[in-house]
Scaffold this motif. Structure first.
Motif, PDB file in Angstrom:
ATOM      1  N   HIS A 152      -5.912  -0.712  -5.596  1.00  0.00           N
ATOM      2  CA  HIS A 152      -4.896  -1.701  -5.982  1.00  0.00           C
ATOM      3  C   HIS A 152      -4.791  -1.862  -7.497  1.00  0.00           C
ATOM      4  O   HIS A 152      -3.696  -1.856  -8.047  1.00  0.00           O
ATOM      5  N   CYS A 181      -3.874   4.916  -3.265  1.00  0.00           N
ATOM      6  CA  CYS A 181      -4.390   3.616  -2.801  1.00  0.00           C
ATOM      7  C   CYS A 181      -4.719   3.675  -1.308  1.00  0.00           C
ATOM      8  O   CYS A 181      -5.786   3.236  -0.887  1.00  0.00           O
ATOM      9  N   ARG A 182      -3.816   4.243  -0.527  1.00  0.00           N
ATOM     10  CA  ARG A 182      -4.063   4.369   0.919  1.00  0.00           C
ATOM     11  C   ARG A 182      -5.292   5.231   1.193  1.00  0.00           C
ATOM     12  O   ARG A 182      -6.101   4.919   2.061  1.00  0.00           O
ATOM     13  N   ASP A 197      -6.167  -3.364   7.264  1.00  0.00           N
ATOM     14  CA  ASP A 197      -6.979  -2.232   6.801  1.00  0.00           C
ATOM     15  C   ASP A 197      -7.306  -1.296   7.951  1.00  0.00           C
ATOM     16  O   ASP A 197      -7.198  -0.071   7.829  1.00  0.00           O
ATOM     17  N   TYR A 231     -14.287  -3.214   0.276  1.00  0.00           N
ATOM     18  CA  TYR A 231     -13.416  -3.825  -0.726  1.00  0.00           C
ATOM     19  C   TYR A 231     -13.432  -3.066  -2.042  1.00  0.00           C
ATOM     20  O   TYR A 231     -12.429  -3.033  -2.750  1.00  0.00           O
ATOM     21  N   HIS A 288       0.842  -1.203   0.000  1.00  0.00           N
ATOM     22  CA  HIS A 288       0.000   0.000   0.000  1.00  0.00           C
ATOM     23  C   HIS A 288       0.874   1.249   0.000  1.00  0.00           C
ATOM     24  O   HIS A 288       0.617   2.206   0.720  1.00  0.00           O
ATOM     25  N   PRO A 322      -4.643  -7.232  -4.352  1.00  0.00           N
ATOM     26  CA  PRO A 322      -4.828  -7.007  -2.913  1.00  0.00           C
ATOM     27  C   PRO A 322      -4.281  -8.169  -2.081  1.00  0.00           C
ATOM     28  O   PRO A 322      -4.429  -9.334  -2.449  1.00  0.00           O
ATOM     29  N   HIS A 324      -8.400   3.298   0.511  1.00  0.00           N
ATOM     30  CA  HIS A 324      -8.654   2.367   1.615  1.00  0.00           C
ATOM     31  C   HIS A 324      -9.313   3.097   2.788  1.00  0.00           C
ATOM     32  O   HIS A 324     -10.273   2.591   3.379  1.00  0.00           O
ATOM     33  N   ALA A 328     -10.934  -0.211  -1.903  1.00  0.00           N
ATOM     34  CA  ALA A 328      -9.590  -0.785  -1.778  1.00  0.00           C
ATOM     35  C   ALA A 328      -9.129  -1.398  -3.091  1.00  0.00           C
ATOM     36  O   ALA A 328      -7.994  -1.188  -3.529  1.00  0.00           O
ATOM     37  N   SER A 375      -5.006  -9.142   6.388  1.00  0.00           N
ATOM     38  CA  SER A 375      -5.307  -7.983   5.548  1.00  0.00           C
ATOM     39  C   SER A 375      -6.481  -7.195   6.100  1.00  0.00           C
ATOM     40  O   SER A 375      -6.485  -5.966   6.081  1.00  0.00           O
ATOM     41  N   SER A 415     -12.986   2.437   4.371  1.00  0.00           N
ATOM     42  CA  SER A 415     -13.133   2.070   5.791  1.00  0.00           C
ATOM     43  C   SER A 415     -14.072   3.030   6.517  1.00  0.00           C
ATOM     44  O   SER A 415     -14.926   2.601   7.311  1.00  0.00           O
TER      45      SER A 415
END
Length: 124
Positions: free
Chosen positions: A90, A48-49, A111, A83, A43, A98, A52, A86, A107, A56
């Motif tokens: 990815h 990408c982060r 997260d 997902y 990540h 992922p 995520h 995320a 994983s 979340s």
């Protein structure tokens, strides 16, 4: 190596190439603390982060709203939100698969730890 033995080793996930890990052989981690640096390496891309984190936070907001309003049908959105964001990160920004495909429990934990670390300013 003949075709039969190659197929058998690929199916069991034990295929090796010159002593290194192959894509079909997931690395074995003895703890989450050992896994988390690997997870962060998967990540590295900032977008990408961020995706995520957005996923979340949307999961938490949707869960809270669903519980508060007793609209249980909204719960099906949780994996889609979590997902979905995320995996976009990815496949389109990180350009990798992922980690959840090979290490689902670590994983999932990763997260939430990464989200916490971002919110606390420990990660960009």
């Amino acid at each position: 190596m003949n075709t039969t033995s190659h197929s058998a080793s690929a199916q069991t996930g034990s295929a090796k190439t010159k002593g290194t890990q192959t894509e079909s052989t997931p690395k074995v981690f003895s703890s989450f603390a050992e896994f988390y640096p690997f997870y962060l390496g998967e990540h590295a891309n900032l977008t990408c982060r961020r995706l995520h984190l957005i996923g979340s936070l949307l999961v938490l907001a949707t869960l809270a709203y669903s519980l508060a309003t007793q609209q249980w049908a909204l719960l099906w959105l949780l994996p889609v939100l979590g997902y979905g964001f995320a995996w976009v990160g990815h496949f389109f920004f990180e350009n990798n698969k992922p980690a959840t495909f090979k290490h689902p429990l670590y994983s999932f934990i990763g997260d939430w730890v990464m989200a916490k670390d971002i919110l606390l300013g420990r990660l960009k």
